[in-house]
Design a protein around this motif. Structure first.
Motif, short mmCIF file in Angstrom:
data_model
loop_
_atom_site.label_atom_id
_atom_site.label_comp_id
_atom_site.label_asym_id
_atom_site.label_seq_id
_atom_site.Cartn_x
_atom_site.Cartn_y
_atom_site.Cartn_z
N ILE A 48 0.84 -1.19 0.00
CA ILE A 48 0.00 0.00 0.00
C ILE A 48 0.88 1.25 0.00
N ARG A 49 1.81 1.29 0.92
CA ARG A 49 2.65 2.47 1.11
C ARG A 49 3.39 2.82 -0.18
N ALA A 50 3.86 1.82 -0.91
CA ALA A 50 4.63 2.06 -2.13
C ALA A 50 3.78 2.69 -3.23
N ALA A 51 2.48 2.56 -3.15
CA ALA A 51 1.60 3.04 -4.20
C ALA A 51 1.09 4.46 -3.98
N VAL A 52 1.40 5.06 -2.82
CA VAL A 52 0.88 6.40 -2.51
C VAL A 52 2.01 7.32 -2.08
N SER A 53 1.73 8.62 -2.08
CA SER A 53 2.75 9.57 -1.65
C SER A 53 3.02 9.41 -0.15
N LYS A 54 4.17 9.91 0.26
CA LYS A 54 4.59 9.79 1.65
C LYS A 54 3.63 10.52 2.60
N SER A 55 2.99 11.57 2.12
CA SER A 55 2.09 12.36 2.96
C SER A 55 0.68 11.76 3.05
N PHE A 56 0.40 10.76 2.21
CA PHE A 56 -0.92 10.13 2.24
C PHE A 56 -1.02 9.21 3.45
N ILE A 57 -2.07 9.36 4.25
CA ILE A 57 -2.24 8.56 5.46
C ILE A 57 -2.96 7.25 5.11
N VAL A 58 -2.37 6.15 5.56
CA VAL A 58 -2.93 4.83 5.30
C VAL A 58 -3.31 4.19 6.63
N GLY A 59 -4.55 3.77 6.72
CA GLY A 59 -5.02 3.11 7.93
C GLY A 59 -5.97 1.99 7.59
N VAL A 60 -6.16 1.11 8.56
CA VAL A 60 -7.04 -0.03 8.38
C VAL A 60 -7.90 -0.20 9.62
N ARG A 61 -9.19 -0.44 9.38
CA ARG A 61 -10.11 -0.74 10.47
C ARG A 61 -10.25 -2.25 10.55
N LEU A 62 -10.07 -2.78 11.76
CA LEU A 62 -10.20 -4.21 11.99
C LEU A 62 -11.29 -4.47 13.02
N SER A 63 -12.09 -5.48 12.77
CA SER A 63 -13.12 -5.91 13.72
C SER A 63 -12.76 -7.34 14.12
N PRO A 64 -11.99 -7.48 15.19
CA PRO A 64 -11.35 -8.76 15.52
C PRO A 64 -12.15 -9.73 16.37
N GLU A 65 -13.45 -9.78 16.22
CA GLU A 65 -14.20 -10.65 17.10
C GLU A 65 -15.03 -11.69 16.37
N PRO A 66 -15.01 -12.91 16.90
CA PRO A 66 -15.95 -13.90 16.39
C PRO A 66 -17.33 -13.58 16.96
N GLY A 67 -18.31 -14.31 16.52
CA GLY A 67 -19.65 -14.12 17.05
C GLY A 67 -20.60 -13.43 16.09
N MET A 68 -20.10 -13.08 14.91
CA MET A 68 -20.95 -12.40 13.93
C MET A 68 -21.21 -13.32 12.74
N GLU A 69 -21.28 -14.60 13.02
CA GLU A 69 -21.47 -15.57 11.96
C GLU A 69 -22.72 -15.29 11.13
N LYS A 70 -23.78 -14.79 11.78
CA LYS A 70 -25.01 -14.47 11.05
C LYS A 70 -24.78 -13.35 10.04
N ALA A 71 -23.81 -12.51 10.30
CA ALA A 71 -23.50 -11.42 9.39
C ALA A 71 -22.52 -11.87 8.30
N GLY A 72 -22.05 -13.11 8.40
CA GLY A 72 -21.20 -13.63 7.34
C GLY A 72 -19.72 -13.69 7.65
N TRP A 73 -19.34 -13.39 8.90
CA TRP A 73 -17.92 -13.54 9.20
C TRP A 73 -17.71 -14.12 10.58
N ASN A 74 -16.63 -14.84 10.71
CA ASN A 74 -16.21 -15.44 11.97
C ASN A 74 -14.71 -15.22 12.06
N VAL A 75 -14.33 -14.16 12.71
CA VAL A 75 -12.94 -13.72 12.72
C VAL A 75 -12.25 -14.18 14.00
#
Length: 150
Positions: free
Chosen positions: A1-28
């Motif tokens: 990601i970092r290599a594809a953008v300028s140094k001043s561009f802010i890169v972040g990621v949102r993570l939802s690290p919990e199991p229990g949402m199987e009905k919503a389609g994910w079990n993390v």
């Protein structure tokens, strides 16, 4: 990601690290998500935003309780990521006490969802009164109109 953008561009990621949402389609798996956070840090992200469905400053996953790893999930993310990576925490926080508890775990930023909807001045109110407790949802239409939420 970092290599594809300028140094001043802010890169972040949102993570939802919990199991229990199987009905919503994910079990993390929380440990896999912590490993992913480490990889993202190695790849040059500027921040990791950890979004929990439970009380962010105190939540310990069932998996970690079962193996006697009694650290709050937010602390595990802080320990996994270098100090120069910003760690944000979100999840059922609604008081100045919650913000201080999150900060004590090493988080750099407190993020608010539902609390901010009904309490748009929440940060200012906590600065004014460190013991401030936000009004809890559900919010009436009249109340939301009174705080200029449309």
């Amino acid at each position: 990601i970092r290599a594809a953008v300028s140094k001043s561009f802010i890169v972040g990621v949102r993570l939802s690290p919990e199991p229990g949402m199987e009905k919503a389609g994910w079990n993390v798996d929380p440990d896999e998500t912590i490993k992913l956070a480490k990889l993202l840090c190695d790849d040059g992200v500027d921040f990791i935003s950890v979004s929990l469905f439970r009380h962010c400053p105190t939540h310990i996953t069932k998996k970690h309780k079962q193996r006697s790893d009694a650290k709050p999930l937010m602390l595990l993310f802080r320990e996994a990521c270098p100090k120069d990576i910003i760690i944000m925490g979100c999840g059922r926080m609604a008081s100045g006490e919650d913000v201080r508890a999150l900060e004590a775990l090493g988080a750099d930023v407190a993020v608010f969802g539902t609390t901010a909807i009904g309490n748009p001045d929440f940060p200012k109110l906590v600065q004014k009164d460190p013991n401030y407790k936000a009004l809890a949802a559900p919010f009436s239409k009249e109340y939301l109109a009174s705080v200029d939420v449309s």
